[in-house]
Design a protein around this motif. Structure first.
Motif, PDB file in Angstrom:
ATOM      1  N   LEU A   2      16.984   4.033   4.574  1.00  0.00           N
ATOM      2  CA  LEU A   2      18.302   3.488   4.264  1.00  0.00           C
ATOM      3  C   LEU A   2      18.573   3.411   2.771  1.00  0.00           C
ATOM      4  O   LEU A   2      19.730   3.410   2.348  1.00  0.00           O
ATOM      5  N   GLU A   3      17.507   3.399   1.950  1.00  0.00           N
ATOM      6  CA  GLU A   3      17.665   3.302   0.501  1.00  0.00           C
ATOM      7  C   GLU A   3      17.935   4.640  -0.165  1.00  0.00           C
ATOM      8  O   GLU A   3      18.796   4.751  -1.023  1.00  0.00           O
ATOM      9  N   PHE A   4      17.164   5.700   0.222  1.00  0.00           N
ATOM     10  CA  PHE A   4      17.291   6.950  -0.524  1.00  0.00           C
ATOM     11  C   PHE A   4      17.515   8.202   0.315  1.00  0.00           C
ATOM     12  O   PHE A   4      17.760   9.259  -0.251  1.00  0.00           O
ATOM     13  N   SER A   5      17.468   8.143   1.611  1.00  0.00           N
ATOM     14  CA  SER A   5      17.837   9.289   2.444  1.00  0.00           C
ATOM     15  C   SER A   5      18.393   8.784   3.783  1.00  0.00           C
ATOM     16  O   SER A   5      17.822   9.030   4.838  1.00  0.00           O
ATOM     17  N   PRO A   6      19.530   8.072   3.720  1.00  0.00           N
ATOM     18  CA  PRO A   6      20.085   7.485   4.935  1.00  0.00           C
ATOM     19  C   PRO A   6      20.721   8.542   5.840  1.00  0.00           C
ATOM     20  O   PRO A   6      21.112   9.619   5.380  1.00  0.00           O
ATOM     21  N   PRO A   7      20.853   8.214   7.127  1.00  0.00           N
ATOM     22  CA  PRO A   7      21.601   9.106   8.022  1.00  0.00           C
ATOM     23  C   PRO A   7      23.081   9.044   7.649  1.00  0.00           C
ATOM     24  O   PRO A   7      23.547   8.104   7.006  1.00  0.00           O
ATOM     25  N   LYS A   8      23.825  10.077   8.055  1.00  0.00           N
ATOM     26  CA  LYS A   8      25.267  10.122   7.760  1.00  0.00           C
ATOM     27  C   LYS A   8      25.988   8.942   8.402  1.00  0.00           C
ATOM     28  O   LYS A   8      26.910   8.382   7.827  1.00  0.00           O
ATOM     29  N   VAL A   9      25.559   8.599   9.614  1.00  0.00           N
ATOM     30  CA  VAL A   9      26.102   7.438  10.326  1.00  0.00           C
ATOM     31  C   VAL A   9      24.928   6.498  10.580  1.00  0.00           C
ATOM     32  O   VAL A   9      23.915   6.906  11.158  1.00  0.00           O
ATOM     33  N   GLN A  10      25.070   5.244  10.143  1.00  0.00           N
ATOM     34  CA  GLN A  10      23.964   4.301  10.269  1.00  0.00           C
ATOM     35  C   GLN A  10      23.472   4.186  11.702  1.00  0.00           C
ATOM     36  O   GLN A  10      24.265   3.991  12.633  1.00  0.00           O
ATOM     37  N   GLY A  11      22.140   4.336  11.870  1.00  0.00           N
ATOM     38  CA  GLY A  11      21.523   4.178  13.180  1.00  0.00           C
ATOM     39  C   GLY A  11      21.574   5.411  14.064  1.00  0.00           C
ATOM     40  O   GLY A  11      21.096   5.376  15.189  1.00  0.00           O
ATOM     41  N   ILE A  12      22.130   6.532  13.554  1.00  0.00           N
ATOM     42  CA  ILE A  12      22.314   7.737  14.369  1.00  0.00           C
ATOM     43  C   ILE A  12      21.662   8.934  13.682  1.00  0.00           C
ATOM     44  O   ILE A  12      21.848   9.161  12.483  1.00  0.00           O
ATOM     45  N   ASP A  13      20.928   9.745  14.448  1.00  0.00           N
ATOM     46  CA  ASP A  13      20.311  10.960  13.922  1.00  0.00           C
ATOM     47  C   ASP A  13      21.393  11.966  13.533  1.00  0.00           C
ATOM     48  O   ASP A  13      22.344  12.199  14.293  1.00  0.00           O
ATOM     49  N   ASP A  14      21.268  12.548  12.350  1.00  0.00           N
ATOM     50  CA  ASP A  14      22.264  13.489  11.831  1.00  0.00           C
ATOM     51  C   ASP A  14      22.442  14.724  12.713  1.00  0.00           C
ATOM     52  O   ASP A  14      23.545  15.259  12.811  1.00  0.00           O
ATOM     53  N   ILE A  15      21.382  15.190  13.345  1.00  0.00           N
ATOM     54  CA  ILE A  15      21.440  16.452  14.084  1.00  0.00           C
ATOM     55  C   ILE A  15      21.817  16.257  15.546  1.00  0.00           C
ATOM     56  O   ILE A  15      22.697  16.945  16.060  1.00  0.00           O
ATOM     57  N   THR A  16      21.172  15.288  16.226  1.00  0.00           N
ATOM     58  CA  THR A  16      21.395  15.136  17.667  1.00  0.00           C
ATOM     59  C   THR A  16      22.425  14.079  18.034  1.00  0.00           C
ATOM     60  O   THR A  16      22.925  14.079  19.159  1.00  0.00           O
ATOM     61  N   GLY A  17      22.710  13.158  17.107  1.00  0.00           N
ATOM     62  CA  GLY A  17      23.614  12.051  17.428  1.00  0.00           C
ATOM     63  C   GLY A  17      22.949  10.958  18.243  1.00  0.00           C
ATOM     64  O   GLY A  17      23.609  10.022  18.697  1.00  0.00           O
ATOM     65  N   GLU A  18      21.624  11.050  18.414  1.00  0.00           N
ATOM     66  CA  GLU A  18      20.891  10.054  19.189  1.00  0.00           C
ATOM     67  C   GLU A  18      20.520   8.863  18.306  1.00  0.00           C
ATOM     68  O   GLU A  18      20.501   8.954  17.086  1.00  0.00           O
ATOM     69  N   GLN A  19      20.215   7.745  18.965  1.00  0.00           N
ATOM     70  CA  GLN A  19      19.845   6.505  18.267  1.00  0.00           C
ATOM     71  C   GLN A  19      18.560   6.677  17.474  1.00  0.00           C
ATOM     72  O   GLN A  19      17.625   7.327  17.936  1.00  0.00           O
ATOM     73  N   LEU A  20      18.536   6.082  16.297  1.00  0.00           N
ATOM     74  CA  LEU A  20      17.313   5.995  15.516  1.00  0.00           C
ATOM     75  C   LEU A  20      16.601   4.699  15.881  1.00  0.00           C
ATOM     76  O   LEU A  20      17.250   3.737  16.320  1.00  0.00           O
ATOM     77  N   VAL A  21      15.297   4.676  15.700  1.00  0.00           N
ATOM     78  CA  VAL A  21      14.531   3.460  15.982  1.00  0.00           C
ATOM     79  C   VAL A  21      13.648   3.141  14.787  1.00  0.00           C
ATOM     80  O   VAL A  21      13.323   4.013  13.986  1.00  0.00           O
ATOM     81  N   GLN A  22      13.265   1.887  14.691  1.00  0.00           N
ATOM     82  CA  GLN A  22      12.314   1.480  13.665  1.00  0.00           C
ATOM     83  C   GLN A  22      10.972   1.282  14.353  1.00  0.00           C
ATOM     84  O   GLN A  22      10.891   0.586  15.379  1.00  0.00           O
ATOM     85  N   ARG A  23       9.938   1.957  13.831  1.00  0.00           N
ATOM     86  CA  ARG A  23       8.611   1.787  14.409  1.00  0.00           C
ATOM     87  C   ARG A  23       8.234   0.319  14.332  1.00  0.00           C
ATOM     88  O   ARG A  23       8.580  -0.373  13.370  1.00  0.00           O
ATOM     89  N   ASP A  24       7.503  -0.164  15.316  1.00  0.00           N
ATOM     90  CA  ASP A  24       7.076  -1.560  15.323  1.00  0.00           C
ATOM     91  C   ASP A  24       6.339  -1.918  14.044  1.00  0.00           C
ATOM     92  O   ASP A  24       6.511  -3.003  13.499  1.00  0.00           O
ATOM     93  N   ASP A  25       5.511  -0.981  13.543  1.00  0.00           N
ATOM     94  CA  ASP A  25       4.732  -1.307  12.342  1.00  0.00           C
ATOM     95  C   ASP A  25       5.539  -1.191  11.050  1.00  0.00           C
ATOM     96  O   ASP A  25       5.012  -1.455   9.968  1.00  0.00           O
ATOM     97  N   ASP A  26       6.821  -0.821  11.133  1.00  0.00           N
ATOM     98  CA  ASP A  26       7.702  -0.816   9.959  1.00  0.00           C
ATOM     99  C   ASP A  26       8.639  -2.019   9.940  1.00  0.00           C
ATOM    100  O   ASP A  26       9.414  -2.185   9.001  1.00  0.00           O
ATOM    101  N   LYS A  27       8.555  -2.852  10.956  1.00  0.00           N
ATOM    102  CA  LYS A  27       9.407  -4.032  10.999  1.00  0.00           C
ATOM    103  C   LYS A  27       8.923  -5.038   9.958  1.00  0.00           C
ATOM    104  O   LYS A  27       7.713  -5.173   9.727  1.00  0.00           O
ATOM    105  N   PRO A  28       9.858  -5.726   9.325  1.00  0.00           N
ATOM    106  CA  PRO A  28       9.494  -6.625   8.218  1.00  0.00           C
ATOM    107  C   PRO A  28       8.354  -7.585   8.539  1.00  0.00           C
ATOM    108  O   PRO A  28       7.489  -7.828   7.694  1.00  0.00           O
ATOM    109  N   GLU A  29       8.327  -8.089   9.769  1.00  0.00           N
ATOM    110  CA  GLU A  29       7.296  -9.082  10.108  1.00  0.00           C
ATOM    111  C   GLU A  29       5.889  -8.492  10.157  1.00  0.00           C
ATOM    112  O   GLU A  29       4.900  -9.205  10.091  1.00  0.00           O
TER     113      GLU A  29
END
Length: 187
Positions: free
Chosen positions: A99-126
């Motif tokens: 989200l800081e330096f290479s965000p998708p064109k539409v937040q939360g959506i893959d640029d190519i397929t239009g499918e939802q993006l997810v955050q890996r469990d181990d990338d969650k802030p907690e």
């Protein structure tokens, strides 16, 4: 056909330090093969056959093959926390957005397929702080092991684009730049 010299390098660094980006650039410039222990580790953990990153593992690797150099990406943990918590992926393809330096064109959506993006469990802030603390505790002895063997070369910084030229210059002393040859002889 010219066969490039063999160089076995281990790339180390905290989660989110840029190991994948650096590896892709090494492949592009030096024409070497890449084996991602992170991908293997995640696969093994999913199969419940994972292993820790320890000195014992480094010693076992030494018994299997000669390591020529260890590249350590020394990136401050605060920088990594920002990177990881801003990282989102397209699970089917493995495409990574930040989200800081290479965000998708539409937040939360893959640029190519239009499918939802997810955050890996181990990338969650907690979880990020726990991952970094575990990495630090497990890896300090491994880095010291390689330092004592004279194999460790550390590169410090907060941005891969600023660290990369130093890594590139270091590797040029060990391998020819294959991308230069390709540029001179387009196919």
């Amino acid at each position: 056909m010219v066969v490039p010299p063999l160089l076995r390098a281990v790339i180390m660094g905290p989660p989110g330090s840029g190991k994948g980006t650096v590896s892709a650039r090494i492949i592009k410039h030096f024409g070497v093969k890449h084996l991602s222990s992170g991908d293997l580790l995640r696969d093994n953990m999913q199969k419940k056959t994972g292993f820790p990153r320890t000195v014992a593992q480094a010693e076992a690797l030494d018994k299997e093959c000669h390591i020529d150099t260890v590249i350590n990406l020394d990136v401050p943990f605060e920088t990594i926390k920002c990177r990881l918590t801003a990282r989102w992926i397209h699970p089917a393809s493995g495409r990574v957005y930040n989200l800081e330096f290479s965000p998708p064109k539409v937040q939360g959506i893959d640029d190519i397929t239009g499918e939802q993006l997810v955050q890996r469990d181990d990338d969650k802030p907690e979880t990020v702080s726990k991952r970094l603390q575990a990495y630090d505790a497990q890896t300090k002895p491994v880095l010291e092991y390689y330092r004592k063997k004279g194999l460790l070369k550390s590169f410090s910084g907060t941005e891969t684009n600023k660290i990369w030229p130093h890594i590139y210059a270091f590797l040029q002393t060990k391998l020819p730049d294959m991308s230069q040859k390709d540029a001179a002889n387009p196919r």
